[in-house]
Structure formats: structure tokens, C-alpha cells
Design an enzyme around this catalytic site. Sequence first.
Site, PDB file in Angstrom:
ATOM      1  N   HIS A 213       1.254   4.075   3.192  1.00 29.41           N
ATOM      2  CA  HIS A 213       1.410   2.627   3.369  1.00 29.41           C
ATOM      3  C   HIS A 213       1.029   2.228   4.804  1.00 29.41           C
ATOM      4  O   HIS A 213       0.317   1.255   5.025  1.00 29.41           O
ATOM      5  CB  HIS A 213       2.880   2.199   3.163  1.00 29.41           C
ATOM      6  CG  HIS A 213       3.385   2.340   1.761  1.00 29.41           C
ATOM      7  ND1 HIS A 213       4.550   2.997   1.458  1.00 29.41           N
ATOM      8  CD2 HIS A 213       2.893   1.884   0.572  1.00 29.41           C
ATOM      9  CE1 HIS A 213       4.766   2.948   0.151  1.00 29.41           C
ATOM     10  NE2 HIS A 213       3.776   2.285  -0.413  1.00 29.41           N
TER      11      HIS A 213
ATOM     12  N   LYS B 277      14.346  -3.470 -11.348  1.00 30.52           N
ATOM     13  CA  LYS B 277      13.990  -2.141 -10.833  1.00 30.52           C
ATOM     14  C   LYS B 277      15.140  -1.524 -10.076  1.00 30.52           C
ATOM     15  O   LYS B 277      15.920  -2.224  -9.436  1.00 30.52           O
ATOM     16  CB  LYS B 277      12.793  -2.267  -9.881  1.00 30.52           C
ATOM     17  CG  LYS B 277      11.453  -2.011 -10.530  1.00 30.52           C
ATOM     18  CD  LYS B 277      10.425  -1.730  -9.449  1.00 30.52           C
ATOM     19  CE  LYS B 277       9.026  -1.578  -9.961  1.00 30.52           C
ATOM     20  NZ  LYS B 277       8.060  -1.415  -8.859  1.00 30.52           N
TER      21      LYS B 277
ATOM     22  N   ARG C  23      -5.259   4.912  -4.296  1.00 30.94           N
ATOM     23  CA  ARG C  23      -5.395   6.336  -3.980  1.00 30.94           C
ATOM     24  C   ARG C  23      -6.479   6.987  -4.824  1.00 30.94           C
ATOM     25  O   ARG C  23      -7.104   7.946  -4.400  1.00 30.94           O
ATOM     26  CB  ARG C  23      -4.070   7.063  -4.252  1.00 30.94           C
ATOM     27  CG  ARG C  23      -3.056   6.869  -3.164  1.00 30.94           C
ATOM     28  CD  ARG C  23      -1.675   7.157  -3.653  1.00 30.94           C
ATOM     29  NE  ARG C  23      -1.261   6.131  -4.585  1.00 30.94           N
ATOM     30  CZ  ARG C  23      -0.010   5.759  -4.781  1.00 30.94           C
ATOM     31  NH1 ARG C  23       0.964   6.370  -4.145  1.00 30.94           N
ATOM     32  NH2 ARG C  23       0.291   4.803  -5.635  1.00 30.94           N
TER      33      ARG C  23
ATOM     34  N   SER D  19       5.581   7.341  -2.992  1.00 31.23           N
ATOM     35  CA  SER D  19       7.018   7.211  -2.708  1.00 31.23           C
ATOM     36  C   SER D  19       7.869   7.972  -3.720  1.00 31.23           C
ATOM     37  O   SER D  19       8.837   8.640  -3.350  1.00 31.23           O
ATOM     38  CB  SER D  19       7.440   5.737  -2.711  1.00 31.23           C
ATOM     39  OG  SER D  19       6.774   5.033  -1.699  1.00 31.23           O
TER      40      SER D  19
HETATM   41  P1  ADP Z   1       4.461  -0.786  -6.120  1.00 23.17           P
HETATM   42  O1  ADP Z   1       5.828  -0.491  -6.654  1.00 23.17           O
HETATM   43  O2  ADP Z   1       4.131  -2.245  -6.030  1.00 23.17           O
HETATM   44  O3  ADP Z   1       3.339   0.049  -6.690  1.00 23.17           O
HETATM   45  P2  ADP Z   1       4.338   0.869  -3.779  1.00 23.17           P
HETATM   46  O4  ADP Z   1       5.282   0.806  -2.630  1.00 23.17           O
HETATM   47  O5  ADP Z   1       4.353   2.096  -4.605  1.00 23.17           O
HETATM   48  O6  ADP Z   1       4.606  -0.415  -4.593  1.00 23.17           O
HETATM   49  O7  ADP Z   1       2.872   0.615  -3.241  1.00 23.17           O
HETATM   50  C1  ADP Z   1       2.494  -0.564  -2.570  1.00 23.17           C
HETATM   51  C2  ADP Z   1       1.009  -0.552  -2.391  1.00 23.17           C
HETATM   52  O8  ADP Z   1       0.634   0.533  -1.525  1.00 23.17           O
HETATM   53  C3  ADP Z   1       0.220  -0.351  -3.665  1.00 23.17           C
HETATM   54  O9  ADP Z   1      -0.964  -1.115  -3.580  1.00 23.17           O
HETATM   55  C4  ADP Z   1      -0.098   1.121  -3.653  1.00 23.17           C
HETATM   56  O10 ADP Z   1      -1.253   1.406  -4.401  1.00 23.17           O
HETATM   57  C5  ADP Z   1      -0.330   1.322  -2.172  1.00 23.17           C
HETATM   58  N1  ADP Z   1      -0.119   2.715  -1.761  1.00 23.17           N
HETATM   59  C6  ADP Z   1       0.973   3.475  -1.948  1.00 23.17           C
HETATM   60  N2  ADP Z   1       0.802   4.717  -1.426  1.00 23.17           N
HETATM   61  C7  ADP Z   1      -0.459   4.732  -0.908  1.00 23.17           C
HETATM   62  C8  ADP Z   1      -1.269   5.724  -0.243  1.00 23.17           C
HETATM   63  N3  ADP Z   1      -0.805   6.965  -0.048  1.00 23.17           N
HETATM   64  N4  ADP Z   1      -2.513   5.371   0.134  1.00 23.17           N
HETATM   65  C9  ADP Z   1      -2.972   4.125  -0.112  1.00 23.17           C
HETATM   66  N5  ADP Z   1      -2.281   3.156  -0.724  1.00 23.17           N
HETATM   67  C10 ADP Z   1      -1.045   3.446  -1.120  1.00 23.17           C
END
Ligand code: ADP
Length: 158
Positions: free
Chosen positions: A17, A41, A90, A128
Site C-alpha cells: 500500500h 466486514k 498486483r 493484508s
Molecule cells: P480492499 O479491501 O478494498 O481490497 P485492500 O486494503 O486490500 O482493500 O487494498 C486497497 C488497495 O490497495 C486495492 O486497490 C489493492 O489492490 C491495493 N493493494 C493491496 N496490496 C497491494 C500491493 N502489495 N501492491 C499493490 N497494490 C496493492
Amino acid sequence: MLKAAFPGSFDPPTLGHINIVRRAASIFDELVLVVAENRQKKYLFSAAERVSMLRELVKDRENVLVETCDTLIVDFLRRRNIRILLRGVRGIDDFAYEFELSMMNKALDHRIETIFMTTDPEYFVLRSSSIKELASFHGDTTGMVPPLVAEALKVKYP
Ligand code: ADP
């Protein structure tokens, strides 16, 4: 002024992130990190905890703000007069999901433009949910999350 919103659960924030945030902050004049507070959630960290971690992590970036949202993201964007919705991808699986989401948001408000930013290669395995699982078994999360998040995970999984 070019503004973008980067929404997510950030439960917890990872180096993936933060990589997207840093790169996006150098492109947009203002970047708003939108911490989702979805009542359906189940989160490990409360919205207040996620906001406070993110604020600490981006405190050196003046043009990055951190806010929460418990409504549809399109409504948040409309309220804040932001048209660009930024999402990180990703790989192809993320893209398939993100593509559908962007179509849905477009149907809700045609002015919204979703922009995808691909991960830098060293972060593409960071997720995450897997990091939480690893932490729950007391695995070492160094190199996956910022140190303050690693500490917070240790508190959640003593
Ligand atoms: P959500 O529950 O909305 O998917 P996340 O916190 O999992 O929220 O992710 C928020 C954003 O960050 C999403 O667009 C996700 O694809 C992106 N993201 C998460 N991890 C990575 C990473 N390692 N590299 C690039 N983008 C990421």
C-alpha cells in the site's frame, strides 16, 4: 488541482500500500487515503487504528490525507469533488476483480475515472489477509509491513 482517492481496507497497511501511496503522491496534487468502514466486514484493526497507523506512515507527505468512509465510495468522491479513484493491482486476479468494480462504479457515476497502478515487483506477493494469517502464527512480518504495523500485529496476536 489534480486530486485522487485511494480507497481500501488497509487492515493493516502493508509496504505494498505504502509503495502505491508514495508513487501516487508524486503524481497527484492531493491524494486522499480512504479507509473503509464497512459494517458488514470484520476487521482486525478498528477504523480509528487503521487511520492512526496510516497518518503516522504518511506524515512526511503534506499532500496525503487520511479519512474514513462508511458510504459508497462514489458518494464519498462526489462529496469531496474528486473524480479519480486509484486502485493498486498486483496481478491478473486483482485486475479481474478491480475491472468489475470499476465498471460498477462507472455505472453509479459516469464521471468517476478509475486509474490502476501496478505494484512494484518486490511487493506483489503482499496481501493484508496473508500477513494477518502469518502474524496470527507469530511469523515474522518484517519486510512486509512498516515496523509500526509489525508492532501493532504483535499486540493483536500476543
Ligand atoms: P480492499 O479491501 O478494498 O481490497 P485492500 O486494503 O486490500 O482493500 O487494498 C486497497 C488497495 O490497495 C486495492 O486497490 C489493492 O489492490 C491495493 N493493494 C493491496 N496490496 C497491494 C500491493 N502489495 N501492491 C499493490 N497494490 C496493492
